[in-house]
Design a protein around this motif. Structure first.
Motif, PDB file in Angstrom:
ATOM      1  N   MET A 136      37.522   6.758  43.422  1.00 29.68           N
ATOM      2  CA  MET A 136      38.125   7.696  43.980  1.00 29.68           C
ATOM      3  C   MET A 136      37.436   9.107  43.731  1.00 29.68           C
ATOM      4  SD  MET A 136      42.062   9.186  43.160  1.00 29.68           S
ATOM      5  CE  MET A 136      42.930   7.506  43.546  1.00 29.68           C
ATOM      6  N   SER A 137      37.093   9.454  42.646  1.00 30.43           N
ATOM      7  CA  SER A 137      36.195  10.632  42.073  1.00 30.43           C
ATOM      8  C   SER A 137      35.144  10.539  42.867  1.00 30.43           C
ATOM      9  CB  SER A 137      36.265  10.499  40.487  1.00 30.43           C
ATOM     10  OG  SER A 137      35.502   9.452  40.220  1.00 30.43           O
ATOM     11  N   LEU A 138      34.387   9.600  43.152  1.00 26.68           N
ATOM     12  CA  LEU A 138      33.173   9.474  44.025  1.00 26.68           C
ATOM     13  C   LEU A 138      33.213   9.990  45.385  1.00 26.68           C
ATOM     14  CD1 LEU A 138      29.928   9.058  44.092  1.00 26.68           C
ATOM     15  CD2 LEU A 138      30.586   6.808  44.739  1.00 26.68           C
ATOM     16  N   VAL A 139      34.297   9.584  45.849  1.00 20.53           N
ATOM     17  CA  VAL A 139      34.709  10.014  47.320  1.00 20.53           C
ATOM     18  C   VAL A 139      34.997  11.563  47.437  1.00 20.53           C
ATOM     19  CG1 VAL A 139      36.206   9.697  49.232  1.00 20.53           C
ATOM     20  CG2 VAL A 139      35.331   7.685  48.170  1.00 20.53           C
ATOM     21  N   LEU A 140      35.749  11.695  46.454  1.00 13.15           N
ATOM     22  CA  LEU A 140      36.052  13.194  46.338  1.00 13.15           C
ATOM     23  C   LEU A 140      34.998  14.218  46.215  1.00 13.15           C
ATOM     24  CD1 LEU A 140      38.685  15.350  45.756  1.00 13.15           C
ATOM     25  CD2 LEU A 140      38.182  14.931  43.309  1.00 13.15           C
ATOM     26  N   THR A 141      33.932  13.888  45.262  1.00 14.07           N
ATOM     27  CA  THR A 141      32.781  14.538  45.284  1.00 14.07           C
ATOM     28  C   THR A 141      31.861  14.737  46.269  1.00 14.07           C
ATOM     29  OG1 THR A 141      32.844  14.038  42.614  1.00 14.07           O
ATOM     30  CG2 THR A 141      30.906  14.910  43.819  1.00 14.07           C
ATOM     31  N   VAL A 142      31.732  13.668  46.926  1.00 12.03           N
ATOM     32  CA  VAL A 142      30.724  13.343  48.435  1.00 12.03           C
ATOM     33  C   VAL A 142      31.433  14.190  49.231  1.00 12.03           C
ATOM     34  CG1 VAL A 142      29.756  12.088  49.885  1.00 12.03           C
ATOM     35  CG2 VAL A 142      29.595  11.258  47.520  1.00 12.03           C
ATOM     36  N   VAL A 143      32.726  14.064  49.401  1.00 12.82           N
ATOM     37  CA  VAL A 143      33.257  14.729  50.800  1.00 12.82           C
ATOM     38  C   VAL A 143      33.253  16.261  50.255  1.00 12.82           C
ATOM     39  CG1 VAL A 143      35.552  14.904  52.209  1.00 12.82           C
ATOM     40  CG2 VAL A 143      34.575  12.840  51.397  1.00 12.82           C
ATOM     41  N   PHE A 144      33.701  16.565  49.281  1.00 12.82           N
ATOM     42  CA  PHE A 144      33.917  18.079  48.822  1.00 12.82           C
ATOM     43  C   PHE A 144      32.494  18.758  49.117  1.00 12.82           C
ATOM     44  CE2 PHE A 144      33.454  21.442  45.736  1.00 12.82           C
ATOM     45  CZ  PHE A 144      34.217  22.255  46.081  1.00 12.82           C
ATOM     46  N   PHE A 145      31.344  18.331  48.405  1.00 17.33           N
ATOM     47  CA  PHE A 145      29.894  18.825  48.487  1.00 17.33           C
ATOM     48  C   PHE A 145      29.270  18.618  50.097  1.00 17.33           C
ATOM     49  CE2 PHE A 145      29.931  18.675  44.057  1.00 17.33           C
ATOM     50  CZ  PHE A 145      29.852  20.006  43.680  1.00 17.33           C
ATOM     51  N   GLY A 146      29.722  17.589  50.874  1.00 13.43           N
ATOM     52  CA  GLY A 146      29.442  17.518  52.090  1.00 13.43           C
ATOM     53  C   GLY A 146      29.923  18.619  52.954  1.00 13.43           C
ATOM     54  N   LEU A 147      31.256  18.910  52.661  1.00  8.66           N
ATOM     55  CA  LEU A 147      31.891  19.921  53.715  1.00  8.66           C
ATOM     56  C   LEU A 147      31.576  21.244  53.363  1.00  8.66           C
ATOM     57  CD1 LEU A 147      35.679  18.326  53.845  1.00  8.66           C
ATOM     58  CD2 LEU A 147      33.634  18.430  55.564  1.00  8.66           C
ATOM     59  N   LEU A 148      31.167  21.481  52.073  1.00  9.96           N
ATOM     60  CA  LEU A 148      30.500  22.844  51.654  1.00  9.96           C
ATOM     61  C   LEU A 148      29.300  22.993  52.367  1.00  9.96           C
ATOM     62  CD1 LEU A 148      31.358  23.304  47.776  1.00  9.96           C
ATOM     63  CD2 LEU A 148      32.229  24.327  49.697  1.00  9.96           C
ATOM     64  N   VAL A 149      28.400  22.057  52.258  1.00 13.85           N
ATOM     65  CA  VAL A 149      27.079  22.090  53.104  1.00 13.85           C
ATOM     66  C   VAL A 149      27.379  22.524  54.731  1.00 13.85           C
ATOM     67  CG1 VAL A 149      25.042  21.085  53.743  1.00 13.85           C
ATOM     68  CG2 VAL A 149      26.014  20.590  51.314  1.00 13.85           C
ATOM     69  N   LEU A 150      28.417  21.900  55.007  1.00 19.29           N
ATOM     70  CA  LEU A 150      28.642  22.017  56.483  1.00 19.29           C
ATOM     71  C   LEU A 150      29.316  23.495  56.728  1.00 19.29           C
ATOM     72  CD1 LEU A 150      29.670  18.659  57.737  1.00 19.29           C
ATOM     73  CD2 LEU A 150      27.323  19.755  58.162  1.00 19.29           C
ATOM     74  N   SER A 151      29.630  24.372  55.703  1.00 23.78           N
ATOM     75  CA  SER A 151      30.206  25.504  55.676  1.00 23.78           C
ATOM     76  C   SER A 151      31.681  25.466  56.110  1.00 23.78           C
ATOM     77  CB  SER A 151      29.547  26.540  56.691  1.00 23.78           C
ATOM     78  OG  SER A 151      28.081  26.852  56.374  1.00 23.78           O
ATOM     79  N   VAL A 152      32.296  24.489  55.848  1.00 27.39           N
ATOM     80  CA  VAL A 152      33.687  24.376  56.015  1.00 27.39           C
ATOM     81  C   VAL A 152      34.415  25.096  54.828  1.00 27.39           C
ATOM     82  CG1 VAL A 152      35.735  22.949  56.116  1.00 27.39           C
ATOM     83  CG2 VAL A 152      33.652  22.231  57.059  1.00 27.39           C
ATOM     84  N   PRO A 153      35.535  26.046  55.195  1.00 27.88           N
ATOM     85  CA  PRO A 153      36.259  26.844  54.296  1.00 27.88           C
ATOM     86  C   PRO A 153      36.759  26.022  53.219  1.00 27.88           C
ATOM     87  CG  PRO A 153      36.886  27.597  56.571  1.00 27.88           C
ATOM     88  CD  PRO A 153      36.146  26.112  56.769  1.00 27.88           C
ATOM     89  N   VAL A 154      36.602  26.695  51.864  1.00 27.96           N
ATOM     90  CA  VAL A 154      36.861  25.831  50.872  1.00 27.96           C
ATOM     91  C   VAL A 154      38.241  25.449  50.673  1.00 27.96           C
ATOM     92  CG1 VAL A 154      37.085  26.274  48.000  1.00 27.96           C
ATOM     93  CG2 VAL A 154      35.130  27.376  49.509  1.00 27.96           C
ATOM     94  N   ALA A 155      39.236  26.249  50.988  1.00 28.50           N
ATOM     95  CA  ALA A 155      40.622  25.523  51.019  1.00 28.50           C
ATOM     96  C   ALA A 155      40.724  24.302  51.818  1.00 28.50           C
ATOM     97  CB  ALA A 155      41.528  26.757  51.545  1.00 28.50           C
ATOM     98  N   HIS A 156      40.349  24.402  52.931  1.00 22.36           N
ATOM     99  CA  HIS A 156      40.204  23.220  54.052  1.00 22.36           C
ATOM    100  C   HIS A 156      39.291  22.136  53.354  1.00 22.36           C
ATOM    101  CE1 HIS A 156      41.321  26.541  56.739  1.00 22.36           C
ATOM    102  NE2 HIS A 156      42.076  25.628  57.302  1.00 22.36           N
ATOM    103  N   THR A 157      38.302  22.614  52.643  1.00 22.92           N
ATOM    104  CA  THR A 157      37.538  21.328  52.053  1.00 22.92           C
ATOM    105  C   THR A 157      38.071  20.618  50.937  1.00 22.92           C
ATOM    106  OG1 THR A 157      35.283  22.728  52.633  1.00 22.92           O
ATOM    107  CG2 THR A 157      35.195  21.050  50.697  1.00 22.92           C
ATOM    108  N   LEU A 158      38.831  21.259  50.134  1.00 24.79           N
ATOM    109  CA  LEU A 158      39.459  20.741  49.150  1.00 24.79           C
ATOM    110  C   LEU A 158      40.743  19.840  49.551  1.00 24.79           C
ATOM    111  CD1 LEU A 158      40.122  24.068  46.780  1.00 24.79           C
ATOM    112  CD2 LEU A 158      38.630  22.088  46.281  1.00 24.79           C
ATOM    113  N   MET A 159      41.374  20.414  50.553  1.00 25.24           N
ATOM    114  CA  MET A 159      42.500  19.454  51.148  1.00 25.24           C
ATOM    115  C   MET A 159      42.143  18.164  51.855  1.00 25.24           C
ATOM    116  SD  MET A 159      45.482  22.103  52.813  1.00 25.24           S
ATOM    117  CE  MET A 159      43.992  23.315  53.685  1.00 25.24           C
ATOM    118  N   ILE A 160      40.963  18.290  52.674  1.00 27.37           N
ATOM    119  CA  ILE A 160      40.573  17.220  53.444  1.00 27.37           C
ATOM    120  C   ILE A 160      39.845  16.350  52.283  1.00 27.37           C
ATOM    121  CG2 ILE A 160      38.514  16.415  54.742  1.00 27.37           C
ATOM    122  CD1 ILE A 160      38.848  19.082  56.322  1.00 27.37           C
TER     123      ILE A 160
END
Length: 420
Positions: free
Chosen positions: A1-25
């Motif tokens: 679970m923590s691995l998926v959370l980390t990968v998705v979080f940093f992946g979306l940040l790289v794509l410039s998705v807003p932080v709040a939406h990144t955290l929710m997704i």
């Protein structure tokens, strides 16, 4: 679970998705990958985080700042700052620093400070012959003083995740804020002497200085009144925030007589927007924080750090490094809400006072606000100055020296953290 959370979080940040939406997704993806917990947990945790009485202080302090920073009071603050230091070498640049100290006691927001002061002082400094890159760098760094001088929005957020007294954090933030201001004033003066910046103002008469000081006094008194009310138990932080709004209305209506219905409604709208942005980040961070607690990530990190680094000073140095890097890429509210639950148990394990940790965290993230690639105050200042970020970043080197010096002092000299 923590691995998926980390990968998705940093992946979306790289794509410039807003932080709040990144955290929710990211939190939703982590729960979905586990399968054992329903996605409804994300919504429940997001809603639960908003049910906090101390958190009500946030919109009221923002509204108080909006009411006081506009109109004649804002002009009076800039006039007072200019009269105080304008006749020294680098006086116009120093006006930005002094203005940030005074404005910080009203707004509690570095972004508001950078916008309000920068829009007036950066063009003024450019017209008087100051390099655009230096003017932008000075404004970007000085604006961060606002998040240390009470009322401080980041301090309120840290109190939310650490259960530390807001009043204690406000009081502890005064000294580092003033030390940063002193260091930045020294940078302005030395830069002006070494680079031949113009002296554009003669010393102002005492009578005129007194008049300007009197005009700015309502704003200067606000942080003092806030600290006094909290220190002597007159009111809770939330009650003080409501009192701050009433105080701002009284000052604008009775003293300056420039409060209009239109200006009041505009302040309400701006405060609502700013609160909405911060609250969305708070809500999204709550879901991520719950997942990290569920998988016991903070405890695991604390165990690893104490076993690997062993020495408390090394652990504290590593914490500073992580916070600096996080501040370079993540918005300040999100960084506090994400790192707070991880570092609080770690600080307790090495005997670090949680008020001191709050000061250290805000100082670290303040430096991140004027550090590329995501530095918010740097982006605002360079946009106003119409100068490339790289040029302003070079001008920021002495400001980084001041920032890191103050950070190291408060990290390793505990006595500097004022407590009550």
């Amino acid at each position: 679970m923590s691995l998926v959370l980390t990968v998705v979080f940093f992946g979306l940040l790289v794509l410039s998705v807003p932080v709040a939406h990144t955290l929710m997704i990211a939190s939703g993806a982590a729960l979905w990958s586990d399968g054992a917990l329903p996605l409804l947990v994300v919504v429940q945790q997001m809603f639960a985080q908003t049910q906090s009485f101390p958190l009500l202080a946030l919109p009221f302090f923002i509204l108080a700042g909006e009411l006081m920073m506009t109109g004649r009071l804002g002009q009076g603050l800039i006039g007072f700052a200019s009269a105080t230091v304008g006749h020294y070498r680098g006086g116009l640049a120093s006006t930005t620093v002094v203005g940030s100290v005074v404005f910080g006691g009203v707004s509690g927001s570095a972004v508001s400070d950078a916008s309000a002061l920068g829009s007036v002082l950066i063009p003024w400094q450019k017209r008087e012959g100051y390099p655009a890159g230096f003017a932008a760098a000075n404004n970007a760094a000085a604006a961060t003083i606002a998040i240390l001088i009470p009322p401080s929005i980041p301090m309120i957020l840290y109190a939310l995740v650490s259960n530390v007294s807001v009043g204690a954090l406000f009081l502890a933030g005064v000294l580092p804020g003033l030390m940063l201001a002193a260091g930045f004033l020294l940078v302005c003066n030395l830069s002006a002497r070494l680079r031949g910046f113009p002296v554009t103002h003669s010393r102002i008469a005492r009578g005129e200085l007194g008049r300007l000081a009197l005009a700015a006094m309502p704003a200067i008194a606000m942080p003092i009144l806030i600290l006094a009310c909290l220190r002597f138990g007159v009111a809770t932080p939330t009650e003080v925030s409501v009192m701050a709004v009433l105080y701002a209305l009284a000052v604008a209506w009775l003293i300056y007589r420039d409060m209009t219905v239109g200006r009041f409604l505009s302040a309400l709208v701006n405060a609502g927007r700013a609160t909405g942005v911060v609250m969305l980040v708070i809500m999204a961070s709550a879901a991520v924080g719950w997942i990290m607690t569920f998988v016991q990530a903070p405890q695991a990190f604390a165990t690893w750090a104490t076993a690997t680094l062993q020495e408390p000073w090394l652990i504290l140095l590593a914490m500073n490094g992580i916070m600096i890097v996080a501040g370079m890429f993540i918005d300040l509210p999100a960084a506090i809400l994400l790192l707070g639950p991880i570092f609080v148990p770690l600080a307790q394990s090495i005997g670090l006072d949680l008020v001191q940790l709050g000061v250290i965290m805000v100082l670290n993230l303040a430096i991140g606000l004027y550090t590329p690639p995501v530095g918010t105050t740097l982006f605002i200042s360079t946009t106003i100055a119409r100068v490339p970020i790289l040029r302003a970043s070079i001008e920021l080197l002495p400001y980084y020296a001041v920032g890191f010096t103050v950070l190291m002092l408060f990290s390793f000299v505990p006595v500097l953290t004022i407590r009550y």
